[in-house]
Design a protein around this motif. Structure first.
Motif, short mmCIF file in Angstrom:
data_model
loop_
_atom_site.label_atom_id
_atom_site.label_comp_id
_atom_site.label_asym_id
_atom_site.label_seq_id
_atom_site.Cartn_x
_atom_site.Cartn_y
_atom_site.Cartn_z
N GLU A 35 -1.16 -18.86 87.86
CA GLU A 35 -1.10 -19.74 89.05
C GLU A 35 -2.49 -19.99 89.64
O GLU A 35 -2.68 -20.92 90.41
CB GLU A 35 -0.13 -19.19 90.11
CG GLU A 35 -0.54 -17.88 90.76
CD GLU A 35 -0.11 -16.64 89.96
OE1 GLU A 35 0.20 -16.75 88.75
OE2 GLU A 35 -0.12 -15.54 90.55
N TYR A 36 -3.46 -19.15 89.24
CA TYR A 36 -4.82 -19.36 89.75
C TYR A 36 -5.60 -20.36 88.91
O TYR A 36 -6.56 -20.98 89.38
CB TYR A 36 -5.59 -18.04 89.81
CG TYR A 36 -7.05 -18.22 90.20
CD1 TYR A 36 -7.39 -18.69 91.47
CD2 TYR A 36 -8.07 -17.97 89.28
CE1 TYR A 36 -8.71 -18.90 91.81
CE2 TYR A 36 -9.40 -18.17 89.62
CZ TYR A 36 -9.72 -18.64 90.88
OH TYR A 36 -11.03 -18.85 91.22
N TRP A 60 0.70 -26.35 83.62
CA TRP A 60 -0.65 -26.28 84.21
C TRP A 60 -1.10 -27.66 84.65
O TRP A 60 -1.61 -27.86 85.75
CB TRP A 60 -1.60 -25.67 83.17
CG TRP A 60 -3.04 -25.59 83.58
CD1 TRP A 60 -3.60 -24.65 84.40
CD2 TRP A 60 -4.11 -26.47 83.19
NE1 TRP A 60 -4.95 -24.89 84.52
CE2 TRP A 60 -5.29 -25.99 83.80
CE3 TRP A 60 -4.19 -27.60 82.39
CZ2 TRP A 60 -6.53 -26.61 83.62
CZ3 TRP A 60 -5.42 -28.23 82.21
CH2 TRP A 60 -6.58 -27.73 82.82
N LYS A 70 0.32 -28.94 87.98
CA LYS A 70 -0.39 -28.43 89.15
C LYS A 70 -1.76 -29.11 89.28
O LYS A 70 -2.20 -29.43 90.39
CB LYS A 70 -0.55 -26.90 89.02
CG LYS A 70 -1.13 -26.23 90.24
CD LYS A 70 -0.16 -26.27 91.42
CE LYS A 70 -0.85 -25.85 92.71
NZ LYS A 70 0.02 -26.00 93.88
#
Lengths: 306, 215
Positions: free
Chosen positions: A170-171, A201, A204
Motif C-alpha cells: 500500500e506504500y 497498483w 492507486k
C-alpha cells in the motif's frame, strides 16, 4: 540541443519500447554490439546495466560510448552502490559530454550477491538522493555540495525504477510519488508477471494522478523455462511469479514459445492499461527474441521521430 | 550499548604469539563478559589452552572495564604478572586493547575481533542499532535507525527488495523500512514516509572523530 529519442517518443504520446543490454565480464563488446544491432529497429533506447547483481562488468558509461558510436541511444543505469557523490557527479558529466541524455538512477544490488562479496557498499547517497542531485545539476546548475556547474547541462531525461509488487504494497504508489518529486520523468517497473497485482497498483497510481506526472514503462521479461520461473519466484526478492503462470508453462509443449507468448500478452494488456506509457523489455541472455516480441505485440515498426 | 566481539580463530592468536612464550591474559568484565568472549570463563579457557601449547601464563585476570582509564591501575596491582610477561593477550574489544597498549610498553595481542557497537535485543542476541553518524534521524523514523538496520543504509527507503516484510540481503532479517512503516502507521504518522531526506554529511566530525567537553 534536443531531447532524447525516448523522451520525444513519450512526449509525443507514442507507446515507448526500451530494451536492455548487459555488459560482459570482459572488455570485448562484440556480442553486445551484435545484440544491440539486432534490436535497433525494435527499441527506442537501450538500458545499459551497471554492474548488475553486483558482478564486475564493463561500465555502463563505457558501453554507452560504443552505442553512441553505433548511432544508438543509451539509457545509462547508474547505481549508488559503487561510487561516492564526487564520482557519481563526475561520471555523469563525463557521460553527458559524449552524448548520453537518459539516466536511470538506481540503488543497486548489495555487493554480497556479486563476485566481489567483500567489497564495500558505498551508498554515500541513496537512489532517491541521486535522482534529486541530477535534477538539481540539470535544472539549477548546482552540485550536491552547492557549488555551481561552470556551464549548464543539456536536457537530460531522468528515470528511476519502481517495484509495484514489493511490501509494503500500500506504500508503493506513495514511493513512486516521492521519486517523481525527486525528479523522475519516467520509471521502469520490476518485471510484471502478476498483472492483476500490477493493475491494483496502477489503480492507486491513477487515483493519486501520478500517471500524469511521470511516464510509466512496464517491465516485461520473457520466461525461458520453468526453472527460470521458479528461480525468480523464490530467489528474486520483490518479484511475484504466480503459480498459475508456472502451471501454464508446464502445460505447454514448447516452453520457450509459451514464455514469448506470455510476454506478448502482457504487453498487449499493458497497452490497454490507462496510465502505462510504454514497456521496458528485459531479455538478458535471450536478446534475440526481442524483435519477435515487439512485432507480435503490435509495436513494430517503431515511429521514426525528427 | 555494548561493543560486540567474537573470538579470533585460535590459529591466528597462536600465530600472533609466535616467539612470545610468557603471556599474561586479560579479560574485560563489561561487554566481553556479556558476549561471552572475554569473561572469566573464556579467560580461564584461554589460559589452559595456552598452557597446553607450552606457553607460560604469568597471570590471568578480568579487569572491570578494559577501555576505562582505571585500567591503568591494574598495572600496579598485578605488577608481577605483567613484568614477567613478554606479551599481553587481551580478551576485550579493540577499545580495551588500545587502552592497555597505551599503558604497557610491550606487545599487546588482541584475542577478539570487534564487530560493532550494538544492543542486546533478547538474551544472547546483539544487533547493530546505531552507526554513530552524528546527525540523529530517529525522530523521523519512529525510533528505528535505517542507517544501521537497512543493509543498504537507505534514508529514503524501502528499496524494491522487501519480501513479505523481510530483507533481500538477509532473509532472516526484518526489512528496516517495513518496521518503520508499520510503526509510523500505528502512530498515525505515515506522512513521514514521504519526507525527503537529503544526502548526509559524512564529516559532521572529521575522522577519526573526537569530542571535547567545553568548559
Amino acid at each position: 540541443m534536443t531531447a532524447s529519442n525516448l523522451q520525444k517518443m513519450l512526449d509525443r504520446g507514442n507507446f515507448a519500447v526500451s530494451g536492455e543490454l548487459g555488459p560482459p565480464k570482459s572488455a570485448d563488446l562484440s556480442t553486445l554490439k551484435h545484440h544491440a544491432h539486432d534490436m535497433r529497429n525494435h527499441v527506442d533506447s537501450y538500458n545499459i546495466t551497471d554492474n548488475q547483481t553486483a558482478i564486475v562488468r564493463t561500465s555502463s558509461i563505457g558501453v554507452a560510448a560504443t552505442l553512441i558510436q553505433m548511432g544508438l541511444e543509451p539509457n545509462v543505469q547508474m547505481t549508488v552502490r559503487d561510487r561516492n557523490r564526487i564520482c557519481l557527479q563526475s561520471d555523469l558529466l563525463g557521460a553527458v559530454s559524449f552524448g548520453v541524455r537518459n539516466f536511470l538512477c538506481l540503488q543497486g544490488d548489495h555487493a554480497k550477491f556479486g563476485n566481489e562479496p567483500g567489497s564495500k557498499n558505498v551508498n554515500d547517497v541513496d537512489s532517491m538522493q541521486w535522482l534529486q542531485a541530477v535534477k538539481k545539476m540539470r535544472d539549477e546548475g548546482i552540485f550536491i555540495g552547492g557549488d555551481k556547474l561552470e556551464h549548464p547541462l543539456p536536457p537530460l531525461f531522468l528515470g528511476a525504477v519502481v517495484n509495484p509488487f514489493a511490501d509494503p504494497f500500500e506504500y508503493r504508489p506513495y514511493r513512486l510519488a516521492k521519486k517523481i518529486a525527486a525528479g523522475a520523468q519516467f520509471v521502469q517497473t520490476q518485471c510484471i508477471f502478476d498483472i492483476d497485482r500490477f493493475e491494483r497498483w496502477m489503480t492507486k497510481v491513477r487515483e493519486l494522478g501520478l500517471h500524469k506526472k511521470v511516464y510509466i514503462l512496464g517491465g516485461v521479461t520473457p520466461i525461458k523455462s520453468i526453472g527460470a520461473a521458479r528461480y525468480m519466484q523464490s530467489n528474486v526478492a520483490g518479484m511475484i511469479v504466480p503459480e498459475a503462470l508456472i502451471t501454464r508453462l508446464k502445460g505447454a509443449q514448447d516452453k520457450k514459445r509459451e514464455g514469448i507468448n506470455i510476454a506478448v500478452e502482457t504487453i498487449q494488456r499493458l497497452r490497454e492499461t490507462e496510465g502505462v506509457a510504454g514497456v521496458h523489455v528485459m531479455a538478458i541472455a535471450w536478446e534475440e527474441v526481442v524483435p519477435e516480441i515487439v512485432e507480435r505485440a503490435g509495436l513494430y515498426p517503431r515511429p521514426v521521430l525528427s | 550499548m555494548k561493543s560486540i566481539t567474537k573470538q579470533k580463530p585460535y590459529t591466528e592468536v597462536s600465530q600472533l604469539l609466535e616467539g612470545l612464550d610468557r603471556v599474561c591474559v586479560v579479560g574485560c568484565g563489561t561487554c566481553a563478559t556479556t558476549t561471552k568472549t572475554g569473561g572469566i570463563e573464556e579467560v580461564t579457557a584461554m589460559k589452559e589452552r595456552l598452557q597446553a601449547d607450552g606457553k607460560l601464563v604469568t597471570g590471568f585476570l578480568v579487569v572491570p572495564t578494559a577501555c576505562d582509564e582505571m585500567t591503568g591501575e591494574m598495572e600496579s596491582i598485578n605488577a608481577e604478572a605483567f613484568r614477567n610477561a613478554q606479551s599481553i593477550l587481551v580478551m576485550s574489544c579493540a577499545l580495551g586493547v588500545q587502552r592497555i597498549a597505551s599503558y604497557l610498553g610491550r606487545p599487546v595481542i588482541p584475542a577478539l575481533d570487534t564487530m560493532f557497537i550494538g544492543m542486546e535485543m533478547s538474551e544472547g542476541s546483539f544487533f547493530e542499532t546505531c552507526v554513530q553518524c552524528g546527525q540523529c534521524i530517529l525522530g523521523y523514523t519512529s525510533g528505528i535507525c535505517p542507517l544501521a538496520a537497512c543493509h543498504k543504509g537507505l534514508l529514503n527507503g524501502p528499496c524494491g527488495g522487501t519480501n513479505k516484510g523481510m530483507c533481500e540481503v538477509d532473509k532472516e532479517k526484518d526489512c528496516a523500512f517495513t518496521l518503520i512503516y508499520n510503526r509510523l502507521k500505528e502512530q498515525g504518522r505515515l506522512e513521514l514516509m514521504s519526507a525527503y531526506h537529503p544526502p548526509k554529511n559524512h564529516h559532521v566530525t572529521l575522522k577519526p572523530k573526537s569530542f571535547k567537553i567545553s568548559t
